[in-house]
Scaffold this motif. Structure first.
Motif, PDB file in Angstrom:
ATOM      1  N   PRO A 132       0.792  -1.232   0.000  1.00 43.56           N
ATOM      2  CA  PRO A 132       0.000   0.000   0.000  1.00 43.56           C
ATOM      3  C   PRO A 132       0.826   1.284   0.000  1.00 43.56           C
ATOM      4  N   THR A 133       1.975   1.305   0.691  1.00 46.81           N
ATOM      5  CA  THR A 133       2.790   2.518   0.732  1.00 46.81           C
ATOM      6  C   THR A 133       3.358   2.886  -0.638  1.00 46.81           C
ATOM      7  N   GLN A 134       3.343   1.952  -1.571  1.00 44.71           N
ATOM      8  CA  GLN A 134       3.867   2.206  -2.906  1.00 44.71           C
ATOM      9  C   GLN A 134       2.793   2.746  -3.856  1.00 44.71           C
ATOM     10  N   LEU A 135       1.548   2.875  -3.368  1.00 39.67           N
ATOM     11  CA  LEU A 135       0.442   3.336  -4.196  1.00 39.67           C
ATOM     12  C   LEU A 135       0.024   4.756  -3.814  1.00 39.67           C
ATOM     13  N   SER A 136      -0.521   5.461  -4.769  1.00 42.86           N
ATOM     14  CA  SER A 136      -1.079   6.779  -4.494  1.00 42.86           C
ATOM     15  C   SER A 136      -2.369   6.632  -3.687  1.00 42.86           C
ATOM     16  N   GLY A 137      -2.835   7.750  -3.112  1.00 42.84           N
ATOM     17  CA  GLY A 137      -4.078   7.707  -2.344  1.00 42.84           C
ATOM     18  C   GLY A 137      -5.251   7.228  -3.168  1.00 42.84           C
ATOM     19  N   GLY A 138      -5.318   7.667  -4.415  1.00 38.30           N
ATOM     20  CA  GLY A 138      -6.406   7.241  -5.285  1.00 38.30           C
ATOM     21  C   GLY A 138      -6.373   5.758  -5.599  1.00 38.30           C
ATOM     22  N   MET A 139      -5.168   5.237  -5.824  1.00 36.71           N
ATOM     23  CA  MET A 139      -5.027   3.812  -6.107  1.00 36.71           C
ATOM     24  C   MET A 139      -5.388   2.976  -4.885  1.00 36.71           C
ATOM     25  N   ARG A 140      -5.038   3.470  -3.717  1.00 38.96           N
ATOM     26  CA  ARG A 140      -5.403   2.756  -2.486  1.00 38.96           C
ATOM     27  C   ARG A 140      -6.920   2.670  -2.332  1.00 38.96           C
ATOM     28  N   GLN A 141      -7.622   3.767  -2.627  1.00 43.62           N
ATOM     29  CA  GLN A 141      -9.079   3.764  -2.531  1.00 43.62           C
ATOM     30  C   GLN A 141      -9.685   2.814  -3.561  1.00 43.62           C
ATOM     31  N   ARG A 142      -9.089   2.762  -4.735  1.00 42.24           N
ATOM     32  CA  ARG A 142      -9.556   1.821  -5.757  1.00 42.24           C
ATOM     33  C   ARG A 142      -9.405   0.384  -5.259  1.00 42.24           C
ATOM     34  N   ALA A 143      -8.266   0.096  -4.639  1.00 46.28           N
ATOM     35  CA  ALA A 143      -8.043  -1.246  -4.092  1.00 46.28           C
ATOM     36  C   ALA A 143      -9.050  -1.562  -2.990  1.00 46.28           C
ATOM     37  N   PHE A 167      -7.767  17.440  -1.943  1.00 49.50           N
ATOM     38  CA  PHE A 167      -8.831  17.865  -2.861  1.00 49.50           C
ATOM     39  C   PHE A 167      -8.577  17.417  -4.293  1.00 49.50           C
ATOM     40  N   GLN A 168      -7.353  17.591  -4.787  1.00 50.31           N
ATOM     41  CA  GLN A 168      -7.059  17.234  -6.171  1.00 50.31           C
ATOM     42  C   GLN A 168      -7.229  15.736  -6.396  1.00 50.31           C
ATOM     43  N   THR A 169      -6.707  14.936  -5.466  1.00 49.55           N
ATOM     44  CA  THR A 169      -6.868  13.480  -5.571  1.00 49.55           C
ATOM     45  C   THR A 169      -8.334  13.101  -5.482  1.00 49.55           C
ATOM     46  N   ARG A 170      -9.069  13.826  -4.658  1.00 47.72           N
ATOM     47  CA  ARG A 170     -10.490  13.544  -4.433  1.00 47.72           C
ATOM     48  C   ARG A 170     -11.288  13.583  -5.729  1.00 47.72           C
ATOM     49  N   MET A 171     -10.986  14.574  -6.586  1.00 48.62           N
ATOM     50  CA  MET A 171     -11.701  14.685  -7.856  1.00 48.62           C
ATOM     51  C   MET A 171     -11.502  13.427  -8.704  1.00 48.62           C
ATOM     52  N   VAL A 173     -10.466  10.410  -7.628  1.00 49.26           N
ATOM     53  CA  VAL A 173     -10.993   9.217  -6.960  1.00 49.26           C
ATOM     54  C   VAL A 173     -12.512   9.139  -7.131  1.00 49.26           C
ATOM     55  N   CYS A 174     -13.199  10.273  -7.040  1.00 52.77           N
ATOM     56  CA  CYS A 174     -14.653  10.293  -7.271  1.00 52.77           C
ATOM     57  C   CYS A 174     -14.983   9.716  -8.630  1.00 52.77           C
ATOM     58  N   ASP A 175     -14.243  10.157  -9.655  1.00 48.94           N
ATOM     59  CA  ASP A 175     -14.464   9.648 -11.006  1.00 48.94           C
ATOM     60  C   ASP A 175     -14.196   8.148 -11.078  1.00 48.94           C
ATOM     61  N   ASP A 176     -13.081   7.705 -10.465  1.00 48.66           N
ATOM     62  CA  ASP A 176     -12.716   6.284 -10.496  1.00 48.66           C
ATOM     63  C   ASP A 176     -13.791   5.423  -9.832  1.00 48.66           C
ATOM     64  N   VAL A 177     -14.173   5.813  -8.620  1.00 50.49           N
ATOM     65  CA  VAL A 177     -15.142   5.025  -7.854  1.00 50.49           C
ATOM     66  C   VAL A 177     -16.493   5.003  -8.557  1.00 50.49           C
ATOM     67  N   HIS A 178     -16.940   6.161  -9.026  1.00 49.64           N
ATOM     68  CA  HIS A 178     -18.218   6.239  -9.740  1.00 49.64           C
ATOM     69  C   HIS A 178     -18.198   5.350 -10.972  1.00 49.64           C
ATOM     70  N   SER A 179     -17.104   5.391 -11.731  1.00 46.85           N
ATOM     71  CA  SER A 179     -16.982   4.587 -12.950  1.00 46.85           C
ATOM     72  C   SER A 179     -17.030   3.095 -12.639  1.00 46.85           C
ATOM     73  N   ILE A 180     -16.314   2.664 -11.608  1.00 46.16           N
ATOM     74  CA  ILE A 180     -16.293   1.241 -11.244  1.00 46.16           C
ATOM     75  C   ILE A 180     -17.686   0.777 -10.816  1.00 46.16           C
ATOM     76  N   ILE A 181     -18.348   1.578  -9.985  1.00 48.80           N
ATOM     77  CA  ILE A 181     -19.680   1.205  -9.503  1.00 48.80           C
ATOM     78  C   ILE A 181     -20.668   1.096 -10.654  1.00 48.80           C
ATOM     79  N   LYS A 182     -20.616   2.041 -11.569  1.00 45.52           N
ATOM     80  CA  LYS A 182     -21.527   2.004 -12.717  1.00 45.52           C
ATOM     81  C   LYS A 182     -21.183   0.850 -13.660  1.00 45.52           C
ATOM     82  N   ASN A 183     -19.887   0.632 -13.905  1.00 47.86           N
ATOM     83  CA  ASN A 183     -19.477  -0.467 -14.787  1.00 47.86           C
ATOM     84  C   ASN A 183     -19.888  -1.827 -14.228  1.00 47.86           C
ATOM     85  N   GLU A 184     -19.805  -1.967 -12.901  1.00 55.64           N
ATOM     86  CA  GLU A 184     -20.167  -3.230 -12.269  1.00 55.64           C
ATOM     87  C   GLU A 184     -21.674  -3.331 -11.987  1.00 55.64           C
ATOM     88  N   LYS A 185     -22.404  -2.284 -12.403  1.00 51.49           N
ATOM     89  CA  LYS A 185     -23.867  -2.246 -12.247  1.00 51.49           C
ATOM     90  C   LYS A 185     -24.291  -2.452 -10.784  1.00 51.49           C
TER      91      LYS A 185
END
Length: 250
Positions: A132-143, A167-171, A173-185
């Protein structure tokens, strides 16, 4: 088709000396595939509501059902994503993602393939042996999201999952999480204090009153842009923000 139904639910916390009414006559319905946001004044009982929907807390009266069946923490129908990713720093990303399945004795060849497949699908495949320490905050949230989705829950609960990143990462991550949730229905229910976040992500927003929480207003957000970031760029975004903000603060 209605997936989640909260009907006339009350939650009262009792001690020997007093009682606190946290939720009063709460009615919420969520259709399959919807992305719902709950917003309201600080301390109004949003986390209590999530705990009740997750089956971690029983309503004092009323009911909570998924597919018409009383909700239960043991059913596996509800996935819960918390404010922090809670990844174990000494375990690899793949090991973190598979940990919950292993603990609950649900780790099979099929469930492993599904979880690892999502790592590949959502850009983390090459990092499965990283820590986990080798990943960005956004990648950690994706995991963390993939770890939650590995159980194939019917309903996903998001308890301010972006509050721990800048804040910048938040934008992103929101897109990533929203996309995954919608893609996985998946059907999702987001609790947030950030009105911009709610308007940019949700199909529908439930505004709660101050404690004891009940539904004050329901907004159907009609911004047609596909991603949270593009929604923020819509001329309708500021209009919806103002409408929701006024309801929360009045």
């Amino acid at each position: 088709m209605t997936l989640l139904a909260v009907n006339h639910a009350d939650v009262i916390y009792q001690t020997e000396k007093s009682e606190t009414e946290a939720v009063r006559d709460l009615n919420v319905t969520v259709d399959e595939g919807e992305f719902i946001a709950l917003v309201g004044p600080s301390g109004c009982g949003k986390t209590t509501i999530l705990s009740m929907i997750a089956g971690l807390l029983s309503p004092t009266s009323g009911s909570v059902t998924i597919d018409g069946e009383p909700v239960s923490a043991a059913s596996g129908n509800v996935g819960y994503m918390l404010q922090r990713d809670n990844l174990f720093e000494w375990r690899t990303i793949e090991s973190n993602v598979l940990l919950g399945l292993s603990v609950q004795k649900k780790l099979t060849d099929e469930s492993r393939a599904y979880a690892v497949g999502m790592l590949d699908k959502y850009g983390l495949g090459e990092f499965r042996d990283a820590y986990p320490t080798q990943l960005s905050g956004g990648m950690r949230q994706r995991a963390a999201l993939i770890r939650t989705l590995a159980f194939k829950p019917r309903l996903l609960l998001l308890d301010e999952p972006f509050s721990a990143v800048d804040f910048q990462t938040r934008m992103k991550v929101c897109d990533d999480v929203h996309s995954i949730i919608k893609n996985e229905k998946k059907t999702a229910l987001l609790v947030t204090h950030d009105i911009s976040e709610a308007v940019s992500m949700a199909d529908k927003i439930f505004v709660l009153t101050k404690r004891p929480a009940t539904v004050k207003t329901v907004f159907d957000i009609d911004i047609t842009a596909e991603t949270p970031l593009k929604r923020r760029e819509s001329p309708r975004f500021s209009e919806w923000f103002d409408r929701v903000w006024k309801e929360v603060t009045l």
